[in-house]
Each structure stands twice: as C-alpha cells, then as structure tokens.
Design a protein around this motif. Structure first.
Motif, PDB file in Angstrom:
ATOM      1  N   PHE A  26       0.810  -1.214   0.000  1.00  0.00           N
ATOM      2  CA  PHE A  26       0.000   0.000   0.000  1.00  0.00           C
ATOM      3  C   PHE A  26       0.845   1.267   0.000  1.00  0.00           C
ATOM      4  O   PHE A  26       0.431   2.287  -0.558  1.00  0.00           O
ATOM      5  CB  PHE A  26      -0.982  -0.005   1.166  1.00  0.00           C
ATOM      6  N   HIS A  27       2.030   1.219   0.579  1.00  0.00           N
ATOM      7  CA  HIS A  27       2.922   2.373   0.493  1.00  0.00           C
ATOM      8  C   HIS A  27       3.383   2.583  -0.951  1.00  0.00           C
ATOM      9  O   HIS A  27       3.443   3.726  -1.440  1.00  0.00           O
ATOM     10  CB  HIS A  27       4.125   2.188   1.418  1.00  0.00           C
ATOM     11  N   MET A  28       3.699   1.501  -1.652  1.00  0.00           N
ATOM     12  CA  MET A  28       4.100   1.619  -3.050  1.00  0.00           C
ATOM     13  C   MET A  28       2.913   2.033  -3.920  1.00  0.00           C
ATOM     14  O   MET A  28       3.044   2.852  -4.825  1.00  0.00           O
ATOM     15  CB  MET A  28       4.680   0.294  -3.542  1.00  0.00           C
ATOM     16  N   LEU A  29       1.743   1.463  -3.637  1.00  0.00           N
ATOM     17  CA  LEU A  29       0.561   1.745  -4.443  1.00  0.00           C
ATOM     18  C   LEU A  29       0.146   3.209  -4.329  1.00  0.00           C
ATOM     19  O   LEU A  29      -0.312   3.809  -5.313  1.00  0.00           O
ATOM     20  CB  LEU A  29      -0.585   0.837  -3.990  1.00  0.00           C
ATOM     21  N   ALA A  30       0.320   3.800  -3.152  1.00  0.00           N
ATOM     22  CA  ALA A  30      -0.071   5.194  -2.950  1.00  0.00           C
ATOM     23  C   ALA A  30       0.694   6.147  -3.850  1.00  0.00           C
ATOM     24  O   ALA A  30       0.212   7.244  -4.152  1.00  0.00           O
ATOM     25  CB  ALA A  30       0.131   5.581  -1.486  1.00  0.00           C
ATOM     26  N   ARG A  31       1.875   5.728  -4.304  1.00  0.00           N
ATOM     27  CA  ARG A  31       2.668   6.574  -5.202  1.00  0.00           C
ATOM     28  C   ARG A  31       2.228   6.440  -6.659  1.00  0.00           C
ATOM     29  O   ARG A  31       2.678   7.203  -7.516  1.00  0.00           O
ATOM     30  CB  ARG A  31       4.154   6.224  -5.069  1.00  0.00           C
ATOM     31  N   CYS A  32       1.360   5.458  -6.944  1.00  0.00           N
ATOM     32  CA  CYS A  32       0.937   5.217  -8.325  1.00  0.00           C
ATOM     33  C   CYS A  32      -0.157   6.175  -8.779  1.00  0.00           C
ATOM     34  O   CYS A  32      -0.164   6.618  -9.930  1.00  0.00           O
ATOM     35  CB  CYS A  32       0.454   3.771  -8.480  1.00  0.00           C
ATOM     36  N   ASP A  33      -1.107   6.472  -7.881  1.00  0.00           N
ATOM     37  CA  ASP A  33      -2.243   7.304  -8.273  1.00  0.00           C
ATOM     38  C   ASP A  33      -2.857   7.931  -7.027  1.00  0.00           C
ATOM     39  O   ASP A  33      -2.906   7.286  -5.965  1.00  0.00           O
ATOM     40  CB  ASP A  33      -3.294   6.454  -9.000  1.00  0.00           C
ATOM     41  N   PRO A  34      -3.356   9.192  -7.114  1.00  0.00           N
ATOM     42  CA  PRO A  34      -3.934   9.852  -5.931  1.00  0.00           C
ATOM     43  C   PRO A  34      -5.109   9.092  -5.321  1.00  0.00           C
ATOM     44  O   PRO A  34      -5.340   9.179  -4.109  1.00  0.00           O
ATOM     45  CB  PRO A  34      -4.383  11.210  -6.476  1.00  0.00           C
ATOM     46  N   THR A  35      -5.862   8.342  -6.136  1.00  0.00           N
ATOM     47  CA  THR A  35      -7.017   7.618  -5.598  1.00  0.00           C
ATOM     48  C   THR A  35      -6.605   6.427  -4.747  1.00  0.00           C
ATOM     49  O   THR A  35      -7.456   5.802  -4.088  1.00  0.00           O
ATOM     50  CB  THR A  35      -7.938   7.126  -6.727  1.00  0.00           C
ATOM     51  N   CYS A  72      -3.847   2.508 -18.432  1.00  0.00           N
ATOM     52  CA  CYS A  72      -2.790   2.896 -19.363  1.00  0.00           C
ATOM     53  C   CYS A  72      -1.541   2.121 -18.973  1.00  0.00           C
ATOM     54  O   CYS A  72      -1.321   1.801 -17.800  1.00  0.00           O
ATOM     55  CB  CYS A  72      -2.550   4.402 -19.343  1.00  0.00           C
ATOM     56  N   ALA A  73      -0.730   1.805 -19.959  1.00  0.00           N
ATOM     57  CA  ALA A  73       0.406   0.906 -19.736  1.00  0.00           C
ATOM     58  C   ALA A  73       1.382   1.392 -18.667  1.00  0.00           C
ATOM     59  O   ALA A  73       1.785   0.601 -17.800  1.00  0.00           O
ATOM     60  CB  ALA A  73       1.131   0.650 -21.054  1.00  0.00           C
ATOM     61  N   PRO A  74       1.804   2.666 -18.659  1.00  0.00           N
ATOM     62  CA  PRO A  74       2.778   3.088 -17.635  1.00  0.00           C
ATOM     63  C   PRO A  74       2.254   2.932 -16.208  1.00  0.00           C
ATOM     64  O   PRO A  74       2.992   2.481 -15.317  1.00  0.00           O
ATOM     65  CB  PRO A  74       3.041   4.552 -17.988  1.00  0.00           C
ATOM     66  N   LEU A  75       0.982   3.284 -15.972  1.00  0.00           N
ATOM     67  CA  LEU A  75       0.431   3.185 -14.625  1.00  0.00           C
ATOM     68  C   LEU A  75       0.227   1.723 -14.229  1.00  0.00           C
ATOM     69  O   LEU A  75       0.513   1.323 -13.090  1.00  0.00           O
ATOM     70  CB  LEU A  75      -0.882   3.952 -14.531  1.00  0.00           C
ATOM     71  N   LEU A  76      -0.242   0.906 -15.142  1.00  0.00           N
ATOM     72  CA  LEU A  76      -0.403  -0.512 -14.843  1.00  0.00           C
ATOM     73  C   LEU A  76       0.949  -1.172 -14.556  1.00  0.00           C
ATOM     74  O   LEU A  76       1.035  -2.073 -13.715  1.00  0.00           O
ATOM     75  CB  LEU A  76      -1.099  -1.222 -16.002  1.00  0.00           C
ATOM     76  N   ALA A  77       1.993  -0.715 -15.237  1.00  0.00           N
ATOM     77  CA  ALA A  77       3.334  -1.238 -14.958  1.00  0.00           C
ATOM     78  C   ALA A  77       3.756  -0.915 -13.531  1.00  0.00           C
ATOM     79  O   ALA A  77       4.368  -1.744 -12.839  1.00  0.00           O
ATOM     80  CB  ALA A  77       4.338  -0.664 -15.955  1.00  0.00           C
ATOM     81  N   GLU A  78       3.418   0.290 -13.057  1.00  0.00           N
ATOM     82  CA  GLU A  78       3.739   0.653 -11.676  1.00  0.00           C
ATOM     83  C   GLU A  78       2.954  -0.206 -10.695  1.00  0.00           C
ATOM     84  O   GLU A  78       3.487  -0.635  -9.659  1.00  0.00           O
ATOM     85  CB  GLU A  78       3.420   2.133 -11.438  1.00  0.00           C
ATOM     86  N   ILE A  79       1.686  -0.456 -10.984  1.00  0.00           N
ATOM     87  CA  ILE A  79       0.864  -1.285 -10.104  1.00  0.00           C
ATOM     88  C   ILE A  79       1.403  -2.708 -10.054  1.00  0.00           C
ATOM     89  O   ILE A  79       1.530  -3.307  -8.974  1.00  0.00           O
ATOM     90  CB  ILE A  79      -0.602  -1.268 -10.577  1.00  0.00           C
ATOM     91  N   LEU A  80       1.735  -3.265 -11.213  1.00  0.00           N
ATOM     92  CA  LEU A  80       2.279  -4.617 -11.252  1.00  0.00           C
ATOM     93  C   LEU A  80       3.620  -4.705 -10.527  1.00  0.00           C
ATOM     94  O   LEU A  80       3.906  -5.683  -9.835  1.00  0.00           O
ATOM     95  CB  LEU A  80       2.434  -5.085 -12.700  1.00  0.00           C
ATOM     96  N   THR A  81       4.443  -3.690 -10.684  1.00  0.00           N
ATOM     97  CA  THR A  81       5.725  -3.661  -9.982  1.00  0.00           C
ATOM     98  C   THR A  81       5.511  -3.632  -8.478  1.00  0.00           C
ATOM     99  O   THR A  81       6.232  -4.305  -7.716  1.00  0.00           O
ATOM    100  CB  THR A  81       6.558  -2.450 -10.433  1.00  0.00           C
TER     101      THR A  81
END
Length: 247
Positions: free
Chosen positions: A29-38, A134-143
């Motif tokens: 969740f700490h990593m996910l919070a950096r992916c998108d404001p929601t 979108c591919a860049p954001l999904l890549a961050e989520i998968l990472t």
C-alpha cells in the motif's frame, strides 16, 4: 463495448503468518499510494462506519493489517474453527463511486485451497478507470504487487481476453502486461513491440503494447496468443496441477 479489466498476482502454497502477510501489505500500500492519488486511502466494511465515508478507514500499517488478516481467516461451517492451511482473506476499496477494489488471499499452504492472490479491480466506468487503464500506470501497479507479494506471475488484462487466450486451467496467464518470476525460468527474446524490463532481482515485466489491448481487436488477441505460445515453448506457462484431495 466495455471490458472487465483487472490486475492480478498469483502464487502457490506459501505458509506465512498474519504478521508476515501484514508486512507485505504495508509495503504494497505504500508503493501503491505513489501510483495514483485515488490509492491514498482505503476502507473496509463493518457496522458503524461513518455515513459520509465509503467504510471504515484502513491505515496502511502492519498492526492494522495483521488484525484484518486474523479476522479474515477461513473457518469451518460447524464450530467456526480456524482452517490454518487456507490462510487469510480480506478486501478493501477506496471510494463510494468509481471505486477500485483490492482482494487478498495469502498465507495459504494447502494444495487444494486455490492460489494465493492479490487482485485489483478498477472502476467499471468513468474517468478514474480511463486513467488507470494505461500501460505506464499498470506497470507501476504490477511492480508494486511483484515487489511486495513476490508472486509466481501477475498480469493486467481483461476477463474477455483471458477467455480467448488461456488454454489450460492450470497455467501462467498472459495479458496486456505480464510479470514472470525468475522462479519460472528465463524469458526468451520476444518480438516488437513487446518491452521486457527487470523487476529488481525478482523477475521480469512484459508490456505487449503501449496502447490498450482489447479482446475486441482481433490483432490484439492474435498477438497475445502468439506471445503466450512463445513463452509456453520456453517452459514458462505450464503449471503443475495440485494432487487429488487426500493424496
């Protein structure tokens, strides 16, 4: 026509305590919070939640997630006894409308209880959904998923695409974006426009296309199926079936 996209990470039997799963959840969740404001605040169900909020706020800290996982243990129908080898289940969401939902099954070590997993489902419609897909954001989520949960594989895809590409019940699934653990083997060279990036020392992230891949585009379906075949020939797709119950 709308497709049901999701991001899922899966791994086999892995005996972990509620505390160990909570430590993974905190990192996730700490990593996910950096992916998108929601993704900054999450909520759970239960009685007594403030009406103005989507639920009870969940803090992304180990202590809170340990208690949530302990509460989410599988139990027998008769007597409500904890089934230790089926691990823990929990899910959270982030809004009343245009909500993203995340579900967990972790700490399970029974070969018959289904895979451990982390599943993120974007909103079914609206601007938040369009931003997330979108591919860049999904890549961050998968990472984020791969780093925190160390799955065998993970992917961002739609259920419709999976139905067209998957060939066996027990196999590594391939999608628009796919993560493969090094435990599975070595990723072979793949044709353009596939992009292969390392995820630390854990595995590789494959992005099949910078544009959204859809089951309604025959070229997207054919290309995803071809990538699956190349990976299958490299020994990365087949997974062993669990033994019959009782063996």
């Amino acid at each position: 026509m709308r497709e049901d996209y999701y991001v899922g990470a899966y791994w086999g039997p892995r005996k972990e305590t509620a505390l160990e799963c909570a430590q993974r959840a905190e990192l996730f969740f700490h990593m996910l919070a950096r992916c998108d404001p929601t993704f900054a605040q999450w909520y759970r169900g239960g009685r007594g939640a403030p009406r103005e909020l989507p639920g009870h706020p969940v803090r992304p800290v180990v202590q809170e997630w340990e208690q949530l996982f302990l509460h989410g243990r599988n139990r027998t129908d008769a007597g409500k006894k904890v089934i230790e080898d089926l691990g823990f289940r929990e899910y959270v969401w982030n809004a009343k409308k245009e909500r993203t939902r995340i579900g967990f099954h972790c700490g399970a070590y029974s070969p018959w209880g289904g895979p451990n997993s982390c599943l993120l489902e974007p909103p079914p419609e609206g601007p938040v959904r369009e931003r997330l897909l979108c591919a860049p954001l999904l890549a961050e989520i998968l990472t984020s998923m791969a780093t925190a949960w160390d799955p065998d594989f993970a992917m961002a895809t739609s259920g419709e695409m999976l139905d067209l590409v998957e060939k066996r019940k027990w196999e590594v699934r391939v999608g628009w974006l796919t993560y493969l653990s090094r435990r599975l083997g070595t990723v072979p060279p793949l044709p353009a426009p596939v992009r292969i990036e390392p995820v630390g020392k854990l595995g590789w992230l494959l992005t099949l296309s910078p544009e959204r891949m859809t089951a309604h585009n025959p070229e997207h379906v054919a290309f995803t199926a071809h990538v699956r075949e190349w990976l299958d020939r490299a020994g990365l797709i087949e997974r062993p079936e669990p033994p019959p119950p009782g063996e």
